[in-house]
Design a protein around this motif. Structure first.
Motif: not given
Length: 304
Positions: A182-189
């Motif tokens: 799943p998409f996590r805050p750390d993946d936002a970059a």
């Protein structure tokens, strides 16, 4: 307690009388899915099968035949009460100043306006579509009568009513390649993001979700048009936090996709806010109508 509404009775009565859902929808000036949904709700509330469906139309069951006369009687009573109310006082002095945020407007405002026109032929409309923060200001200054929005306004002259909750999710274009889910805050970059401007609920929700990641680690763009955000997402230019009901058609057609998120995004609550002094002039009835229409349009999360 039974939760039978006149809209359910109308849908059943005219489908049973005219023989098809299409004819009932045309007579009531609503969509065929709305007629079907209202009949199903009525059957569920009664615990009875009233109509049998086929490609040729609908046919009354024995229970349907028995209930048809009762429905006709209840509708006649409703028309008498409504006519009496209209004779006593016209709603809102002939003008309704209605405000709605872009999400609720995209899903249900056309049907709300149509039903208001059918019910109050002399009522004139003054419609404002904007962010909830802007609608709040207009309502507080008495420039609007009713708003459908994502926040309450706690003022002595304002009444607030909860309408329901709306699911929100990260949405991406079907062509966007997302390797780690799943998409996590750390993946936002790893992907460009676009959200509504400051002072909007969607902006606050996205920023709170991204709070665990440093602001310099992701590309966050803003746009004040929900329609333009949806176009950017569909083209694969960015991901966005969007209310799920406004992209249901694109999801069904495979043009967009829901992105699983960890943690999941919270739901958004919607409210009807209106001038308290206008309630006696018919605003309460209009709020009920808007709530029912938005529920039928699957804007709110089902409480069942």
């Amino acid at each position: 307690m039974l939760q039978i509404t006149f809209r359910q009775l109308e849908a059943f009565y005219w489908a049973g009388t005219l023989g098809t859902v299409a004819a009932a929808a045309k007579h009531l000036c609503i969509s065929q899915p709305a007629v079907t949904a209202r009949i199903k709700e009525l059957e569920t509330n009664l615990g009875l099968v009233l109509l049998l469906r086929s490609q040729q139309g609908v046919q009354l069951t024995p229970s349907g035949h028995a209930f048809l006369l009762r429905a006709q009687y209840m509708l006649q009573l409703g028309e008498e009460f409504e006519a009496g109310g209209r004779n006593e006082q016209p709603p809102l002095d002939g003008v309704l100043r209605l405000g709605a945020d872009e999400s609720s407007a995209a899903v249900g405002i056309a049907e709300i306006l149509w039903q208001l026109r059918m019910r109050y032929p002399t009522l004139r409309m003054d419609l404002s579509i904007d962010q909830s923060s802007v609608l709040n200001g207009k309502l507080n200054r008495r420039e609007l009568d009713i708003t459908i929005q994502t926040s309450v306004l706690n003022r002595p002259h304002i009444s607030n009513r909860v309408l329901g909750q709306v699911a929100v999710a990260w949405i991406a274009g079907a062509s966007m390649d997302l390797a780690d889910l799943p998409f996590r805050p750390d993946d936002a970059a790893s992907v460009p993001l676009v959200i509504n401007p400051h002072h909007s609920v969607l902006h606050s929700l996205a920023r709170d979700w991204l709070g665990e990641a440093r602001a310099d680690q992701y590309q966050l763009n803003t746009c004040n048009s929900l329609a333009m955000i949806m176009k950017m997402v569909q083209k694969g230019h960015a991901m966005a936090v969007l209310p799920v009901p406004i992209v249901l058609e694109q999801l069904k057609q495979g043009q967009m996709k829901l992105v699983p998120a960890d943690p999941p995004l919270p739901v958004i609550s919607y409210y009807a806010c209106f001038l308290s002094e206008k309630e006696a002039a018919g605003v309460g009835t209009i709020v009920d109508m808007a709530s029912e229409i938005l529920t039928e349009c699957q804007f709110f999360i089902s409480s069942e």
